[in-house]
Design a protein around this motif. Sequence first.
Motif, short mmCIF file in Angstrom:
data_model
loop_
_atom_site.label_atom_id
_atom_site.label_comp_id
_atom_site.label_asym_id
_atom_site.label_seq_id
_atom_site.Cartn_x
_atom_site.Cartn_y
_atom_site.Cartn_z
N ARG A 240 -3.65 0.37 6.17
CA ARG A 240 -2.42 1.14 6.26
C ARG A 240 -2.03 1.73 4.90
N PRO A 241 -2.14 0.98 3.79
CA PRO A 241 -1.87 1.60 2.49
C PRO A 241 -2.76 2.81 2.21
N GLU A 242 -4.03 2.74 2.59
CA GLU A 242 -4.92 3.87 2.38
C GLU A 242 -4.48 5.08 3.20
N LEU A 243 -4.04 4.82 4.43
CA LEU A 243 -3.58 5.92 5.28
C LEU A 243 -2.33 6.58 4.69
N ILE A 244 -1.42 5.78 4.14
CA ILE A 244 -0.21 6.33 3.52
C ILE A 244 -0.58 7.20 2.32
N ALA A 245 -1.43 6.67 1.44
CA ALA A 245 -1.80 7.43 0.23
C ALA A 245 -2.57 8.69 0.59
N PHE A 246 -3.48 8.59 1.54
CA PHE A 246 -4.25 9.76 1.97
C PHE A 246 -3.33 10.80 2.59
N GLY A 247 -2.46 10.38 3.51
CA GLY A 247 -1.57 11.32 4.18
C GLY A 247 -0.63 12.01 3.22
N ARG A 248 -0.09 11.24 2.26
CA ARG A 248 0.84 11.84 1.31
C ARG A 248 0.14 12.86 0.43
N ASN A 249 -1.10 12.59 0.02
CA ASN A 249 -1.83 13.57 -0.79
C ASN A 249 -2.22 14.80 0.02
N MET A 250 -2.51 14.63 1.31
CA MET A 250 -2.80 15.80 2.13
C MET A 250 -1.55 16.67 2.30
N ARG A 282 3.98 4.92 12.84
CA ARG A 282 5.40 4.76 12.50
C ARG A 282 5.58 5.05 11.00
N GLU A 283 6.83 5.21 10.60
CA GLU A 283 7.11 5.46 9.19
C GLU A 283 6.95 4.16 8.40
N GLU A 284 6.29 4.25 7.26
CA GLU A 284 6.14 3.07 6.40
C GLU A 284 6.41 3.47 4.95
N LYS A 285 6.81 2.47 4.15
CA LYS A 285 7.08 2.69 2.73
C LYS A 285 6.09 1.91 1.90
N LEU A 286 5.66 2.52 0.80
CA LEU A 286 4.73 1.87 -0.11
C LEU A 286 4.94 2.45 -1.50
N HIS A 287 5.23 1.58 -2.47
CA HIS A 287 5.43 2.03 -3.86
C HIS A 287 6.44 3.18 -3.95
#
Length: 403
Positions: A240-250, A282-287
């Motif tokens: 899930r952290p990888e998906l968040i970082a990937f999605g945010r950079n896209m 769903r929405e998630e928060k990371l860093h």
Amino acid sequence: MTSWASLTNGKRIKHLRGPDMTQQGLADVSGLSLALVQKAEQDRGELSVGSLLKLASALNTDVAVILGQQAPRRGMERSDRAALLRLSDAVHESALGEWEGIEDPSSVEDLAEARDLAWAAYWASDTATVSTYVARVLMEGQVRFESATGPEREAMASILASTYRVAASCSTGFGQRDLALAALTSAKHLAREAGDPVLGALLESTLSWIYLRSAKLPRAVAVAERAGLAIEPSFSRGSRPELIAFGRNMISAAVAASRCEDAESADDYLSQAHAAAARLGREEKLHGTSFGPTAAKTEAVGIHVALKNFGRALELATAPDMKTLPKTMSKVARNRYKLDVALAQASTGLYDQAAETLIEVGLDAPEWVKHQALPGVIGQRLAKVSTARVRHIGDLIGVPLIT
């Protein structure tokens, strides 16, 4: 004496250019055509957000200054100036090791909580609180980091990197590019120390935003794309952290591509962001970063607005699942999205709706809205119908929208 807000955009650009730079010189530095610079100074036609970004960068100012929302070398409340000075001192002094006198730093747990509070204040557009928590974490945290070993040292490196990142994000929002880059440089060193590639990827998304605000659009795209490829997860096994970082950079790459008016690339990056968001579910928060289906959809509205696909933007904004935004959505993200909606409304002749949306944003985030470019652009659209109403809206939200 004529006030800055009472000048036209063209006169403000000419004043900022000054006698030492020709129109051709401004065209060369900004990467715009001479004809466009001449039209801008003569107030002929409307400038796109991308052109405004390029002019502001070339003139070493902010878009809000060109639009008359802020005056040169002023534009900020005293509290914001004090908060940015506190941020600057903390970023530079902590990185330089100037933390003498701190003999009993807070615990790792307390510093992690303070970092989270700094991020919460950032997303609430509370600069003073951001600077207070950032200063504490950076100064005390560096002391604890220097004496820590093993897992504690890695934990402190991650806390410090994320805190430098919120300092960079806050500084960028106020046009303080050099301070933002200094904070991000420290953050990247610490992310490597923490051995956290996901945090490193999120730092790259912040760097992409800094380049976007500096009108270095191809570089903004390249940075986000590179970071996304480096962290790209397997959609069947990715964390899930990888998906968040990937999605945010896209998303970052799509936003920058849209400002370059590269619709094909923007759509490609956006589709990959939607895929990552769907996988999360769903929405998630990371860093300090939020990402998920709603974030992808709200960002898509802004991307289509930048590409002048106003009808598509409103179609997305009025979809049933976008009628009610999540309560967990931050004030900054919510109002940034609403400004995009207001611009789409104004650009398609929905002037009353655009005015209502703009007022809603201005009343909800009065300090934040002063540093945004879109209110002035929206005001220019609304002025085609009624300049008196636009002046009234400007008075109501405390932002001069037209001359």
